[in-house]
Enzyme design. Structure first.
Site, short mmCIF file in Angstrom:
data_model
loop_
_atom_site.label_atom_id
_atom_site.label_comp_id
_atom_site.label_asym_id
_atom_site.label_seq_id
_atom_site.Cartn_x
_atom_site.Cartn_y
_atom_site.Cartn_z
CG LEU A 1 -12.78 21.74 21.26
CD1 LEU A 1 -14.11 22.00 20.57
CD2 LEU A 1 -12.67 20.29 21.68
CG ASP A 2 -4.67 21.23 18.08
OD1 ASP A 2 -4.02 22.25 18.38
OD2 ASP A 2 -4.39 20.49 17.12
CB ALA A 3 -6.09 22.79 14.54
CB VAL A 4 -11.74 23.38 16.65
CG1 VAL A 4 -11.94 24.81 17.09
CG2 VAL A 4 -13.08 22.67 16.45
#
Length: 580
Positions: free
Chosen positions: A236-239
Site C-alpha cells: 500500500l504505497d504512501a498509505v
C-alpha cells in the site's frame, strides 16, 4: 435485513463502514462492497495469527524494465534472469508499478488495470506467479493528472467527477505534514470553474478522495483484478497520507487505519494467503502503529534500518542502531517486519527522527554527498526545508567511512550490511541492484532530472552478463549474496518470528541472539561494524557447554567456549548450536 441476522463478516464490515461513511446506508454499501469484491457474506475467515512466511522467504525488489534485452519484452528478460540465476534465492518478487504512468517511474498511475505494453502483458505477470509469490503496488493515495478519472473530473463526468480532494486556497493547511517542497494545492480549470486540488507528492499526482465511498469501490475492483491475476502480496504505497482533514497533520489519521483494517478484512476473506504491506516512510514510533492489533498490516517496512545501519557502518559505532533495536517490540504472530537497506527510493531520513541528532544527521548526509550522493528536502512545520532523503546507490554509500573517506573495505562493509539484514527478525528484501553492487548512475540523473534516478540504473542484458563474468566487484558480490541467502534459508532460528534479543558487546560489535520457535536452535549473530579488528569474549555469550558451537559463515567449530575471537574489519559470525 436486521443486524442480528448479519454474518460475522458483515458485522465486522459494519463497524468499519459506520466509522468511515456514517452518512451512507451501511447495509446497502456492505452488500455493494461484497458484490464488487466477489465475496459471499458467509465466506470463511482466515486462520488468525498465522505466519504465511518462513526463513526461506526472501524478497527481490525490482522494476519490470531493470533488465532489457533486444527484441524481448523486459518482463520476459527479468523472468528469465530470476529463473536461471536466482530461483534458489528468491521466493517473493516485488515488481514495482507496471501500469501506464505519466511520472515518478510508475507511481503516477494513469490506468490501474493494464500492463505497460512496452513491458509485457498480464500473462507475463501470471508467469511470475507460477514460480514466485508476487508483490504488487497499490498506488492508493493518488493517481496521474493524465488519468481518465482526472480528465473526467475536469469535465464533470463520471467516473471521476468527485474522486479528488479539493481545498480552497485560503484554507489553513499549515499543520499538514509534507514529504516534498512543492505547493500542496494545484489550480485546475474545470467545467465548474477554477478548483484547487490536493497534491501531496507532485502536481502530476493528484490525491484521491476516500471520503467518497465510490473511490473505495473503485479500488476494490482493482484489488479483485490483481488477485485474479495471481498477485498475493500488496504494497500500500504512501498509505499514511490517505485521509485528509484540514486542521490536522493529514497523516496517520484514525480513518486511514480504519481503511487499512477494512481492506485487510476483505482481502483475507477473498484469499487466505494474501498479505498486506504498508509503505509508511515516517518516524519509527508512528510506523509501528500500522501493525494495529494484528489487524492492519501483516508486514511493515523497517524504515529506520537503512539510515541507522549505514550510519553504523560509516561511523564504526552501532550505538544508535542498537538502541533502536532494543526499542523494537517483537511482532505478534501473523505479523512481521520487512527488512531492507536499499530500494528504488532513496534512504529516508524521517525514520531517524528521535533516533539521530541533527548534528549526526548532517554528518551522515555530508558523508553520503562526498560518496557521490544527493540529498532531497521536504518542507518542515516552520516552512523551512529539512533533509528528507539521501539518493545514492548502496554500493557507493558503503564505500568508506566518515573519518577517512573512501577506502578498500567497501566489499567487506557491503556484505556485513546484508548479513545484518538477513539475520534480523523479519523478512529480508533485496533491491536488485544490491545483489550485484550497482554503482551511482549519474548519467541517468542528468537525463531524467530526478535525484532518485541515481539508484535506478537500467542494465542492458549483454552488459550485465559481461559484468557478472568480469573481474570487478559485481560477480564477487553476486556470489557472496547467494551464499549468504542460502545459509539464512536453512536456519530455523532465522524465521521472521523467531525470538530476538539484543546483546551488549560494545559499540563496534552489533550483536543479537535468535532462537527458533521450537527452541532447538540458537544463533549468536555478531558483526564488526568498524574498520578496526575487534575482540569478542565467548564467555560473555554464556554458550551452553553441552552443545557444540559452529560458525555458519566460516564453518569453524569452536571447542573453547570461553576463549576469544578476533573479528577483522566488517567480519561477522553466525554462531549456532545446530548445523543445518
Amino acid at each position: 435485513m436486521e443486524h442480528a441476522s448479519l454474518t460475522q463478516l458483515e458485522q465486522r464490515l459494519m463497524e468499519h463502514v459506520k466509522t468511515l461513511y456514517p452518512d451512507v446506508n451501511a447495509l446497502n454499501f456492505i452488500k455493494e462492497c461484497l458484490d464488487t469484491f466477489g465475496i459471499q457474506p458467509d465466506a470463511p475467515p482466515p486462520q488468525p495469527h498465522r505466519n504465511p512466511w518462513s526463513q526461506e522467504d526472501v524478497v527481490l525488489i525490482t522494476y519490470g524494465d531493470t533488465l532489457r534485452r533486444d527484441n524481448e519484452p523486459p518482463l520476459h528478460s527479468l523472468h528469465d534472469f530470476l529463473r536461471t540465476r536466482l530461483r534458489q534465492c528468491i521466493s517473493i518478487v516485488h515488481i514495482l508499478p507496471f501500469f501506464p504512468y505519466s511520472s515518478d517511474d510508475g507511481f503516477s498511475v494513469m490506468d490501474y488495470t493494464t500492463v505497460v505494453p512496452t513491458l509485457g502483458d498480464w500473462e507475463d505477470i501470471a508467469a511470475f506467479t507460477r514460480e514466485f509469490k508476487v508483490m504488487g503496488d497499490l498506488v492508493i493515495n493518488h493517481c496521474s493528472s493524465r488519468s481518465l478519472w482526472f480528465e473526467n473530473y475536469k469535465t464533470g463526468q463520471t467516473p471521476g467527477a468527485d474522486y479528488f480532494v479539493e481545498a480552497a486556497p485560503d484554507t489553513d493547511l499549515t499543520q499538514v505534514v509534507r514529504p516534498r517542497t512543492s505547493p500542496l494545492l494545484r489550480e485546475v480549470a474545470t467545467a465548474s470553474g477554477v478548483r484547487h486540488v490536493w497534491c501531496t507528492f507532485s502536481h502530476d499526482q493528484i490525491d484521491l478522495n476516500f471520503r467518497n465511498p465510490q473511490v473505495l469501490l473503485e479500488f476494490l475492483r482493482i484489488l479483485r483484478l490483481y488477485l485474479d491475476k495471481g498477485v498475493r502480496w500488496f504494497r500500500l504505497d504512501a498509505v499514511a497520507f490517505l485521509w485528509k482533514t484540514p486542521g490536522t497533520s493529514c497523516i496517520n489519521l484514525p480513518e486511514t487505519h480504519e481503511m487499512i483494517r477494512l481492506l485487510r478484512l476483505l482481502i483475507e476473506h477473498r484469499a487466505h494467503d494474501a498479505v498486506i504491506i504498508t509503505e509508511t516512510n515516517i518516524p519509527n514510533h508512528e510506523n509501528l502503529t500500522y501493525f494495529g492489533n494484528a489487524n492492519e498490516a501483516h508486514l511493515i517496512y523497517n524504515f529506520s534500518l537503512p539510515p541507522l545501519l549505514i550510519n553504523s557502518l560509516v561511523t564504526g559505532s552501532c550505538e544508535y542502531l542498537k538502541k533502536w533495536l532494543m526499542s523494537m517490540p517483537p511482532a505478534q504472530q501473523g505479523t512481521t517486519y520487512l527488512n531492507f537497506i536499499a530500494s528504488h527510493d532513496g534512504v529516508g531520513l524521517r525514520p531517524t527522527e528521535g533516533l539521530l541528532s541533527d548534528w549526526e544527521l548532517d554528518a551522515l548526509v555530508s558523508t553520503m554527498q562526498k560518496f557521490g550522493g544527493k540529498a532531497s528536502a521536504r518542507t518542515g512545520p516552520d516552512g523551512q526545508p529539512k533533509f528528507y532523503e539521501i539518493n545514492i546507490s548502496l554500493w557507493n554509500a558503503l564505500s568508506g567511512t566518515v573519518q577517512h573517506g573512501p577506502d578498500n573495505l567497501g566489499f567487506a562493509r557491503f556484505l556485513c550490511a546484508h548479513a545484518i539484514m538477513l539475520a534480523l527478525e523479519g523478512v529480508p528484501a533485496f533491491y536488485i541492484h544490491s545483489l550485484i553492487g550497482t554503482e551511482n548512475d549519474d548519467e541517468r540523473v542528468e537525463h531524467t532530472g530526478q535525484l532518485r534516478s541515481i539508484n535506478r540504473h537500467i542494465w542492458r542484458g549483454e552488459d550485465l552478463d559481461a559484468v557478472l563474468q568480469g573481474e570487478g566487484h559485481p560477480p564477487k558480490v553476486f556470489a557472496a549474496m547467494q551464499k549468504l541467502i542460502a545459509i539464512r534459508r536453512r536456519q530455523k532460528a532465522f524465521h521472521p518470528n523467531a525470538t530476538q534479543y539484543t546483546l551488549h558487546t560494545g559499540d563496534a560489535l552489533f550483536s543479537f541472539w535468535r532462537q527458533s520457535q521450537d527452541r532447538m536452535q540458537s544463533i549468536f549473530a555478531i558483526h564488526n561494524v568498524s574498520d578496526q579488528p575487534q575482540t569478542i569474549n565467548l564467555a560473555e555469550l554464556n554458550l551452553i557447554s553441552t552443545d557444540q558451537w559452529f560458525d555458519l559463515i566460516s564453518e569453524q567449530i569452536f571447542e573453547d567456549r570461553v576463549g576469544q575471537i578476533i573479528l577483522r574489519p566488517y567480519q561477522y559470525i553466525w554462531l549456532t548450536n545446530v548445523r543445518l
